[in-house]
Enzyme design. Sequence first.
Site, mmCIF file in Angstrom:
data_model
loop_
_atom_site.group_PDB
_atom_site.id
_atom_site.type_symbol
_atom_site.label_atom_id
_atom_site.label_comp_id
_atom_site.label_asym_id
_atom_site.label_seq_id
_atom_site.Cartn_x
_atom_site.Cartn_y
_atom_site.Cartn_z
ATOM 1 N N LYS A 62 50.259 46.166 37.031
ATOM 2 C CA LYS A 62 51.283 45.564 37.679
ATOM 3 C C LYS A 62 52.619 45.707 37.153
ATOM 4 O O LYS A 62 53.714 45.915 37.760
ATOM 5 C CB LYS A 62 50.830 44.054 37.777
ATOM 6 C CG LYS A 62 49.494 43.694 38.603
ATOM 7 C CD LYS A 62 49.343 42.162 38.581
ATOM 8 C CE LYS A 62 47.894 41.835 38.896
ATOM 9 N NZ LYS A 62 47.540 40.601 38.847
ATOM 10 N N ALA A 78 50.542 39.483 34.695
ATOM 11 C CA ALA A 78 49.281 38.581 33.864
ATOM 12 C C ALA A 78 48.248 39.040 35.216
ATOM 13 O O ALA A 78 48.534 39.416 36.258
ATOM 14 C CB ALA A 78 49.738 37.351 33.824
ATOM 15 N N ASP A 79 47.189 38.742 34.855
ATOM 16 C CA ASP A 79 45.975 38.734 35.584
ATOM 17 C C ASP A 79 45.157 37.667 34.925
ATOM 18 O O ASP A 79 44.786 37.505 33.867
ATOM 19 C CB ASP A 79 45.344 39.931 35.460
ATOM 20 C CG ASP A 79 44.219 40.012 36.783
ATOM 21 O OD1 ASP A 79 44.709 40.350 37.781
ATOM 22 O OD2 ASP A 79 43.140 40.058 36.547
ATOM 23 N N GLN A 80 44.359 37.142 36.027
ATOM 24 C CA GLN A 80 43.512 36.150 35.718
ATOM 25 C C GLN A 80 42.208 36.307 36.245
ATOM 26 O O GLN A 80 41.851 36.813 37.472
ATOM 27 C CB GLN A 80 43.959 34.835 36.289
ATOM 28 C CG GLN A 80 43.007 33.543 36.051
ATOM 29 C CD GLN A 80 43.214 32.939 34.746
ATOM 30 O OE1 GLN A 80 43.969 33.488 33.963
ATOM 31 N NE2 GLN A 80 42.783 31.626 34.738
ATOM 32 N N CYS A 115 45.080 37.556 31.114
ATOM 33 C CA CYS A 115 45.414 38.582 30.529
ATOM 34 C C CYS A 115 47.060 39.114 30.827
ATOM 35 O O CYS A 115 47.644 38.536 31.917
ATOM 36 C CB CYS A 115 44.974 40.046 31.022
ATOM 37 S SG CYS A 115 43.117 39.627 30.658
#
Length: 200
Positions: A62, A78-80, A115
Amino acid sequence: MSKFLQQKPIILASSSTIRHKLMKSLGLDFLVVPSNCNEEEIKTRHNSDELVELGITLAKIKALDVSQHYPEHYIIAADQLCVADKRVFNKPLNHQTAVSHLRELSGKEHQQIACLCIVKESKILWQYHETATLTLHHLSEKTIEAYLQAEKPYQSCGAYQYEGLGKWLFKEVQGSEDTILGLPLMPLVNALVNLKVVGI
């Protein structure tokens, strides 16, 4: 931005309203430019059991995607991942899937893995992950239905909104609220200071 902070240009590469609010709480000026990468395709291609690696990979892709269009900006992405028994629970997107997710998570422990990464000029400057562990009460069908009708958390991993009524679903939580919401703030603040993106 107040005179307290001096900062370089920042972009948040996320369409999440919660991450936007968390970033705003830091008093930063930033643009919001969501990435156009295909997350589902990346998840499908990921063939490792290392779910943290998947989350970091998604955050990096991203950030790198947005960075190529905005080379002068520091990109925060970010990633969840919501994980139980090595299974990833994606955003339910509809009512029936949300019911299924809450049934499966009811009475059990699961993790929310947040993250993060920071990229500038297509170079990864920092990456990080943090995990919160949560245990839901045993939820009746009536409770599940009433909660989903009240909050409609169909865009939230795990089918709950912890920042709202979702807190009532849990009997135990280990980890910070901002990690559960997908943007661990203290590690991000320290990274921005250490990289001299923000000064005080």
